[in-house]
Motif scaffolding. Structure first.
Motif, mmCIF file in Angstrom:
data_model
loop_
_atom_site.group_PDB
_atom_site.id
_atom_site.type_symbol
_atom_site.label_atom_id
_atom_site.label_comp_id
_atom_site.label_asym_id
_atom_site.label_seq_id
_atom_site.Cartn_x
_atom_site.Cartn_y
_atom_site.Cartn_z
ATOM 1 N N LYS A 177 -4.731 7.526 6.974
ATOM 2 C CA LYS A 177 -5.831 6.625 7.316
ATOM 3 C C LYS A 177 -5.746 5.385 6.428
ATOM 4 C CE LYS A 177 -9.169 8.958 4.244
ATOM 5 N NZ LYS A 177 -8.209 9.898 3.661
ATOM 6 N N PRO A 178 -6.260 4.249 6.898
ATOM 7 C CA PRO A 178 -6.190 3.021 6.102
ATOM 8 C C PRO A 178 -6.929 3.157 4.775
ATOM 9 C CG PRO A 178 -6.749 2.529 8.384
ATOM 10 C CD PRO A 178 -6.847 4.020 8.236
ATOM 11 N N VAL A 179 -6.385 2.534 3.735
ATOM 12 C CA VAL A 179 -7.035 2.515 2.432
ATOM 13 C C VAL A 179 -7.810 1.206 2.273
ATOM 14 C CG1 VAL A 179 -5.386 4.046 1.305
ATOM 15 C CG2 VAL A 179 -4.937 1.591 1.342
ATOM 16 N N SER A 180 -9.013 1.308 1.751
ATOM 17 C CA SER A 180 -9.815 0.115 1.475
ATOM 18 C C SER A 180 -9.441 -0.419 0.099
ATOM 19 C CB SER A 180 -11.301 0.447 1.535
ATOM 20 O OG SER A 180 -11.619 1.482 0.618
ATOM 21 N N LEU A 181 -9.470 -1.753 -0.046
ATOM 22 C CA LEU A 181 -8.986 -2.388 -1.260
ATOM 23 C C LEU A 181 -10.057 -3.275 -1.892
ATOM 24 C CD1 LEU A 181 -5.432 -3.523 -0.084
ATOM 25 C CD2 LEU A 181 -6.097 -1.347 -1.113
ATOM 26 N N TRP A 182 -10.093 -3.261 -3.212
ATOM 27 C CA TRP A 182 -10.949 -4.156 -3.982
ATOM 28 C C TRP A 182 -10.063 -5.174 -4.695
ATOM 29 C CZ3 TRP A 182 -15.617 -5.968 -4.544
ATOM 30 C CH2 TRP A 182 -15.947 -6.695 -5.704
ATOM 31 N N LEU A 183 -10.403 -6.451 -4.557
ATOM 32 C CA LEU A 183 -9.663 -7.513 -5.220
ATOM 33 C C LEU A 183 -10.269 -7.756 -6.597
ATOM 34 C CD1 LEU A 183 -7.556 -9.826 -5.128
ATOM 35 C CD2 LEU A 183 -9.410 -11.286 -4.277
ATOM 36 N N THR A 184 -9.533 -7.414 -7.640
ATOM 37 C CA THR A 184 -10.030 -7.686 -8.988
ATOM 38 C C THR A 184 -9.705 -9.126 -9.367
ATOM 39 O OG1 THR A 184 -10.022 -7.032 -11.300
ATOM 40 C CG2 THR A 184 -7.931 -6.789 -10.111
ATOM 41 N N GLU A 185 -10.697 -9.831 -9.857
ATOM 42 C CA GLU A 185 -10.496 -11.207 -10.315
ATOM 43 C C GLU A 185 -10.716 -11.321 -11.818
ATOM 44 O OE1 GLU A 185 -11.799 -14.141 -6.989
ATOM 45 O OE2 GLU A 185 -13.093 -12.382 -6.769
ATOM 46 N N GLU A 186 -10.872 -10.173 -12.468
ATOM 47 C CA GLU A 186 -11.037 -10.138 -13.913
ATOM 48 C C GLU A 186 -9.799 -9.627 -14.617
ATOM 49 O OE1 GLU A 186 -14.022 -8.236 -17.323
ATOM 50 O OE2 GLU A 186 -14.449 -7.938 -15.185
ATOM 51 N N TYR A 187 -9.109 -8.663 -13.989
ATOM 52 C CA TYR A 187 -7.969 -8.024 -14.646
ATOM 53 C C TYR A 187 -6.665 -8.394 -13.942
ATOM 54 C CZ TYR A 187 -11.795 -5.195 -16.460
ATOM 55 O OH TYR A 187 -12.952 -4.785 -17.038
ATOM 56 N N THR A 188 -5.583 -8.477 -14.735
ATOM 57 C CA THR A 188 -4.246 -8.660 -14.175
ATOM 58 C C THR A 188 -3.364 -7.521 -14.666
ATOM 59 O OG1 THR A 188 -3.553 -10.072 -16.016
ATOM 60 C CG2 THR A 188 -4.443 -11.166 -14.058
ATOM 61 N N VAL A 308 4.017 7.390 0.549
ATOM 62 C CA VAL A 308 5.080 6.925 1.452
ATOM 63 C C VAL A 308 4.666 5.554 1.994
ATOM 64 C CG1 VAL A 308 6.653 7.482 3.337
ATOM 65 C CG2 VAL A 308 5.570 9.336 2.041
ATOM 66 N N ILE A 309 3.966 5.512 3.107
ATOM 67 C CA ILE A 309 3.471 4.259 3.685
ATOM 68 C C ILE A 309 2.065 4.503 4.187
ATOM 69 C CG2 ILE A 309 3.761 2.542 5.527
ATOM 70 C CD1 ILE A 309 6.792 3.142 5.394
ATOM 71 N N THR A 310 1.164 3.579 3.893
ATOM 72 C CA THR A 310 -0.215 3.715 4.343
ATOM 73 C C THR A 310 -0.723 2.398 4.913
ATOM 74 O OG1 THR A 310 -2.489 4.154 3.651
ATOM 75 C CG2 THR A 310 -1.021 3.247 1.997
ATOM 76 N N PRO A 311 -1.457 2.434 6.036
ATOM 77 C CA PRO A 311 -2.099 1.203 6.523
ATOM 78 C C PRO A 311 -3.142 0.733 5.513
ATOM 79 C CG PRO A 311 -2.206 2.984 8.157
ATOM 80 C CD PRO A 311 -1.759 3.602 6.870
ATOM 81 N N VAL A 312 -3.340 -0.574 5.456
ATOM 82 C CA VAL A 312 -4.365 -1.154 4.607
ATOM 83 C C VAL A 312 -5.580 -1.504 5.458
ATOM 84 C CG1 VAL A 312 -4.966 -3.222 3.262
ATOM 85 C CG2 VAL A 312 -2.839 -1.974 2.794
ATOM 86 N N GLY A 313 -6.748 -1.087 4.993
ATOM 87 C CA GLY A 313 -7.988 -1.385 5.690
ATOM 88 C C GLY A 313 -8.589 -2.696 5.213
ATOM 89 N N GLU A 314 -9.893 -2.710 5.046
ATOM 90 C CA GLU A 314 -10.551 -3.961 4.675
ATOM 91 C C GLU A 314 -10.351 -4.295 3.209
ATOM 92 O OE1 GLU A 314 -14.594 -3.308 5.788
ATOM 93 O OE2 GLU A 314 -15.146 -2.421 3.852
ATOM 94 N N LEU A 315 -10.439 -5.592 2.917
ATOM 95 C CA LEU A 315 -10.349 -6.118 1.561
ATOM 96 C C LEU A 315 -11.735 -6.585 1.140
ATOM 97 C CD1 LEU A 315 -8.683 -7.235 -0.908
ATOM 98 C CD2 LEU A 315 -8.563 -9.391 0.381
ATOM 99 N N ARG A 316 -12.212 -6.052 0.036
ATOM 100 C CA ARG A 316 -13.522 -6.439 -0.485
ATOM 101 C C ARG A 316 -13.350 -7.180 -1.798
ATOM 102 N NH1 ARG A 316 -15.906 -0.310 0.170
ATOM 103 N NH2 ARG A 316 -15.429 -0.077 2.400
ATOM 104 N N SER A 317 -14.234 -8.135 -2.040
ATOM 105 C CA SER A 317 -14.222 -8.892 -3.287
ATOM 106 C C SER A 317 -15.592 -9.495 -3.497
ATOM 107 C CB SER A 317 -13.161 -10.001 -3.238
ATOM 108 O OG SER A 317 -13.577 -11.046 -2.374
ATOM 109 N N ALA A 318 -15.750 -10.202 -4.617
ATOM 110 C CA ALA A 318 -17.022 -10.872 -4.890
ATOM 111 C C ALA A 318 -17.310 -11.953 -3.859
ATOM 112 C CB ALA A 318 -16.986 -11.465 -6.296
ATOM 113 N N GLN A 319 -16.269 -12.411 -3.166
ATOM 114 C CA GLN A 319 -16.435 -13.450 -2.138
ATOM 115 C C GLN A 319 -16.793 -12.886 -0.767
ATOM 116 O OE1 GLN A 319 -13.810 -13.860 -4.564
ATOM 117 N NE2 GLN A 319 -15.436 -15.095 -5.486
ATOM 118 N N GLY A 320 -16.777 -11.575 -0.629
ATOM 119 C CA GLY A 320 -17.112 -10.971 0.652
ATOM 120 C C GLY A 320 -16.037 -10.015 1.115
ATOM 121 N N THR A 321 -16.067 -9.713 2.406
ATOM 122 C CA THR A 321 -15.159 -8.712 2.974
ATOM 123 C C THR A 321 -14.253 -9.342 4.014
ATOM 124 O OG1 THR A 321 -16.723 -6.916 2.598
ATOM 125 C CG2 THR A 321 -15.034 -6.550 4.270
#
Length: 357
Positions: A177-188, A308-321
């Motif tokens: 199943k797709p994995v949901s992702l959080w965009l970190t803008e504080e850490y690298t 192995v390989i996974t679909p990517v779902g939605e991307l969430r961040s402080a700017q929205g989804t």
């Protein structure tokens, strides 16, 4: 490399092992034996041995505990329908460990010795390799660490290389199943000139706080941007990424500050065989958002040894989804093609599989 073998007198019994292999999870159970070889500048690599699995005895001043001079690899052994056992591109893991060794000022273990060490452990613990049902496998963890007793910032003069193994179930419970992702803008994760391309524990330790951030936002994984401009997508906490465009071509972030995944390289070759050109270049976070909104990006997926390989779902961040692209068709085609090669259900036209026993 000559390897001595001391067999365990306290093997996991067949009934308990069958229960473990039925539902192994990941990294929870370990095989009956382990491989060890040591290094000093005077002796080189010496005393290669397989012994019963058990705790290590380390002095409190052991260098790795203070200066984090260590590297590791992750790979799998697969049981085919005829009972034979195979690994997937182990020589590539060996080469990547050499590159990691060079970056961490550790001695280089020759490629043939790396492969032999992994093979020898699997041969001894062959009964721990699960059948292929549910994408089960035997996960192998080769690792190398500074084992000299001293306090001081310099390369260790005593190094230990080991291989341990753990049966692994499918990364996904209940299907891919797709994995949901959080965009970190504080850490690298890494900067140019840093250790991003080395497979070393410090890189993963530095990702944990960002993964906690993702979890607080109900996301499965975290996305890292480049350290210099905070504009370009690099990788997830433990996976490489791909962006499929409407005309069929695929973009994946270029290497240099990210880990050169073996699955990543294999996907590039598989995609080419399926008629999809793959470009390695910098890929901006705005290109992601705008591409999904316009329909230019039709699929996004990630890959690594565990999933192995996974679909990517939605991307969430402080700017929205940013929503997930609607399709996962090519993602699943590439995934099935790769898994079929690994489990011996399709022709290995690339010569990727290595027979162990």
């Amino acid at each position: 490399m000559e390897i001595s073998t001391t067999l365990s007198t306290d093997l996991v019994d067949d009934q308990k092992l069958a229960a473990i292999l039925e539902n192994p999870g990941f990294g929870q159970h370990f095989t009956d034996h382990m491989f060890t070889v040591e290094w000093t500048p005077e002796r080189g690599w010496y005393d290669a041995r397989i012994t019963p699995y058990g705790p290590l005895s380390l002095d409190p001043a052991t260098a790795v505990l203070h200066y984090a001079q260590e590297i590791f690899e992750g790979m799998k052994a697969y049981r085919h329908d005829d009972g034979s056992v195979w690994s997937f591109r182990p020589e590539e893991n060996a080469r990547r460990m050499v590159r990691s060794s060079q970056r961490l000022a550790l001695p280089e273990l020759p490629e043939e010795d790396f492969v032999r060490a992994a093979d020898a452990l699997v041969e001894v613990d062959r009964r721990w390799v699960p059948d292929s049902a549910g994408e089960k496998s035997l996960y192998l963890r080769p690792f190398m660490f500074a084992s000299e007793k001293f306090l001081g910032v310099r390369p260790s003069q005593h190094v230990t290389f080991m291989v341990i193994a753990s049966p692994a179930g499918s990364y996904f419970k209940g299907g891919v199943k797709p994995v949901s992702l959080w965009l970190t803008e504080e850490y690298t994760r890494a900067a140019r000139g840093g250790m991003g391309a080395a497979k070393t524990g410090g890189n993963y330790a530095s990702s944990l706080v960002a993964q906690q951030e993702a979890s607080r936002h109900d996301c499965d994984q975290v996305v890292f941007l480049d350290a210099q401009e905070q504009r370009y997508v690099e990788e997830l906490g433990g996976m490489n990424m791909y962006f499929v465009h409407a005309d069929g071509h695929i973009v994946t972030p270029e290497t240099g500050t990210i880990l050169e995944g073996i699955t990543r390289a294999s996907v590039i070759e598989l995609a080419g065989k399926l008629g999809h050109q793959v470009t390695e270049r910098r890929f901006g976070i705005e290109e992601w958002r705008e591409g999904v909104a316009s329909g230019e990006i039709v699929e996004i997926f990630a890959c690594g040894t565990a999933a192995v390989i996974t679909p990517v779902g939605e991307l969430r961040s402080a700017q929205g989804t940013t929503p997930a692209p609607a399709s996962t068709d090519l993602t699943m085609r590439i995934r099935q093609a790769l898994v079929d090669v690994q489990y011996g259900r399709a022709e290995d036209s690339f010569g990727w599989m290595h027979r162990i026993c």
